[in-house]
Design a protein around this motif. Structure first.
Motif, PDB file in Angstrom:
ATOM      1  N   MET A   1       2.816   6.765   2.004  1.00 60.87           N
ATOM      2  CA  MET A   1       1.772   6.061   2.755  1.00 60.87           C
ATOM      3  C   MET A   1       2.291   5.514   4.075  1.00 60.87           C
ATOM      4  N   TRP A   2       3.529   5.003   4.086  1.00 56.84           N
ATOM      5  CA  TRP A   2       4.078   4.508   5.342  1.00 56.84           C
ATOM      6  C   TRP A   2       4.374   5.658   6.297  1.00 56.84           C
ATOM      7  N   ALA A   3       4.762   6.798   5.756  1.00 57.76           N
ATOM      8  CA  ALA A   3       4.973   7.972   6.605  1.00 57.76           C
ATOM      9  C   ALA A   3       3.658   8.407   7.251  1.00 57.76           C
TER      10      ALA A   3
ATOM     11  N   VAL B   1     -10.323  -4.757   2.078  1.00 54.22           N
ATOM     12  CA  VAL B   1      -9.276  -5.773   2.279  1.00 54.22           C
ATOM     13  C   VAL B   1      -9.760  -7.141   1.816  1.00 54.22           C
ATOM     14  N   VAL B   2     -11.015  -7.475   2.125  1.00 48.26           N
ATOM     15  CA  VAL B   2     -11.587  -8.766   1.706  1.00 48.26           C
ATOM     16  C   VAL B   2     -11.675  -8.844   0.188  1.00 48.26           C
TER      17      VAL B   2
ATOM     18  N   PRO C   1      -0.397  -1.591  -4.094  1.00 47.38           N
ATOM     19  CA  PRO C   1       0.228  -2.129  -2.874  1.00 47.38           C
ATOM     20  C   PRO C   1       0.516  -1.075  -1.815  1.00 47.38           C
ATOM     21  N   SER C   2       0.726   0.167  -2.216  1.00 54.61           N
ATOM     22  CA  SER C   2       1.036   1.218  -1.244  1.00 54.61           C
ATOM     23  C   SER C   2      -0.140   1.537  -0.337  1.00 54.61           C
ATOM     24  N   LEU C   3      -1.331   1.012  -0.656  1.00 57.46           N
ATOM     25  CA  LEU C   3      -2.511   1.305   0.149  1.00 57.46           C
ATOM     26  C   LEU C   3      -2.570   0.494   1.436  1.00 57.46           C
TER      27      LEU C   3
ATOM     28  N   LEU D   1      -2.344   2.593   4.457  1.00 59.07           N
ATOM     29  CA  LEU D   1      -3.503   3.476   4.555  1.00 59.07           C
ATOM     30  C   LEU D   1      -4.711   2.716   5.095  1.00 59.07           C
ATOM     31  N   PHE D   2      -4.896   1.479   4.648  1.00 63.80           N
ATOM     32  CA  PHE D   2      -5.976   0.657   5.192  1.00 63.80           C
ATOM     33  C   PHE D   2      -5.800   0.491   6.699  1.00 63.80           C
ATOM     34  N   LEU D   3      -4.560   0.267   7.133  1.00 61.63           N
ATOM     35  CA  LEU D   3      -4.297   0.105   8.565  1.00 61.63           C
ATOM     36  C   LEU D   3      -4.647   1.378   9.328  1.00 61.63           C
TER      37      LEU D   3
END
Length: 406
Positions: free
Chosen positions: A271-273, A366-367, A378-380, A383-385
């Motif tokens: 996800m960070w990649a 997110v809310v 947590p890895s999401l 992806l939300f960003l």
């Protein structure tokens, strides 16, 4: 793999032997005052997802020369049953049943897969043991042994608890176990699937907000380790002085534990990649005055297809735990319409409105997470960003005559 196949073949050959022992056991008459030693067997988690939560079974040993030593196992299923996989997907799990095998054969399987087995020998009176054996024998009858499996409330551990409550009635008193912190059903699952990062991700994706409530001490007993703890705290009353349910505890099998090391290719790194890639794409596109929507087509295609899966699990299956799943806020099936619009050469007027709608959905997710209405994996976070970044960028730039879409 070859060893596993050979082991399964060996189990198949032993089915007739199991049936032979079962018929002998059912022929025993309680009226002859048989003396039984009854134990709870708790097995450690295995290396496959289906076995990652451990297992519970009941051992009944006839304490006479040549007496039978059998294990009653509520965790048995036949994957060769008609439409087993289809029923499993739809949440119609009626193919689980109570099986009976010999203790040596039961232990042989766990020894083969190197899984620990612990035993709690119970301090039952002769009458209590007889009542329990009668109940187990009744439930193991081929006409009654099948039941509707439900992971949280009707599984191999809870069925063991239920059969003891039925056989012993008010004489069985569960002790109150005080935990230092409250745990939701999702927290309890996470304790066991941490070493399966992609399975953990899939479970958090598929299961809805219904599992984000605190579990009571009784509800925690769907996990064999918590059932073992409940047995250790229970007492027997009404047939003389009160006494602990568990007389002795012993370890039957124990194997060294390997230290868990997470693979490099896990949901967090992936996800960070993806996030770094889309930040770079956005920066490069801004500099070159290009939208580069090809990346967005790939992203929202995946999100839309995931949304279709979540919709199916929520509305079209009998799985109770997949209801009210707010992952659908970011993995929304309507994103496939956005993909269709982005594939067109000319931007439709409604595209900007849909992009704003998708941005609001991601912000809502997110809310929901912050307010505790549902816990997401947590890895999401990255992806939300990404979703928020790209919907913003496309909203303000799509249709601009000064930017190229590709």
């Amino acid at each position: 793999m070859k060893k596993v196949v050979e082991f399964k073949k060996m189990k198949s050959k032993n089915k007739l032997v199991y049936l032979f022992f079962l018929l002998i056991f059912m022929a025993l008459s309680p009226g002859k005052a048989q003396v039984y030693e009854v134990s709870l067997l708790t097995c450690s988690p295995g290396e496959e997802l289906y076995s990652s939560f451990g297992h519970s079974a009941v051992r009944v040993r006839q304490m006479t020369p040549g007496g039978q030593d059998l294990v009653f196992n509520y965790g048995t299923f036949d994957f060769r049953a008609p439409n087993f996989y289809g029923n499993f997907v739809m949440g119609r799990l009626d193919d689980y049943y109570l099986s009976v095998t010999t203790f040596p054969n039961f232990i042989r399987e766990y020894d083969y897969f190197q899984r620990d087995v612990r035993e709690q020998v119970l301090d039952l009176s002769v009458e209590q043991a007889d009542n329990l054996v009668q109940r187990l024998t009744f439930e193991s009858d081929p006409s009654r042994r099948f039941y509707s499996y439900e992971f949280f409330f009707n599984n191999c551990a809870t069925k063991v608890r239920d059969v003891f409550e039925t056989a012993l009635g008010d004489e069985l008193v569960w002790g109150e176990v005080i935990q230092e912190e409250e745990k939701t059903f999702r927290d309890l699952i996470d304790e066991y699937v941490y070493s399966f990062p992609w399975s953990d991700f899939g479970i958090d994706l598929a299961l809805g907000s219904v599992i984000d409530r605190d579990a009571t001490e009784r509800e925690k007993q769907f996990l064999p380790d918590y059932m073992e703890e409940a047995f250790a705290k229970a007492t027997l009353v009404g047939d003389g002085p009160s006494r602990a349910l568990v007389k002795t505890s012993r370890v039957i099998l124990e194997f060294p534990k390997e230290e868990f090391v997470m693979d490099t290719l896990n949901p967090y790194t992936v996800m960070w990649a993806v996030a770094i890639l889309f930040v770079a794409v956005t920066f490069f596109g801004h500099k070159k005055k290009r939208l580069l929507v090809g990346f967005d087509i790939g992203l929202f295609s995946v999100l839309g297809l995931l949304g279709l899966l979540l919709t199916f699990l929520w509305f079209f299956t009998d799985h109770a735990a997949t209801k009210w799943n707010w992952n659908i806020l970011w993995a929304f099936p309507g994103h496939l319409v956005l993909v269709w619009g982005l594939l067109k050469k000319d931007a439709f007027p409604w595209l900007r409105k849909y992009l704003l709608f998708a941005l609001i959905l991601a912000d809502a997710a997110v809310v929901f997470w912050i307010l505790g209405w549902q816990s997401f994996h947590p890895s999401l976070i990255p992806l939300f960003l990404v979703i928020i970044l790209r919907t913003n960028y496309l909203y303000y730039n799509i249709g601009s005559s000064s930017l190229k879409t590709r």
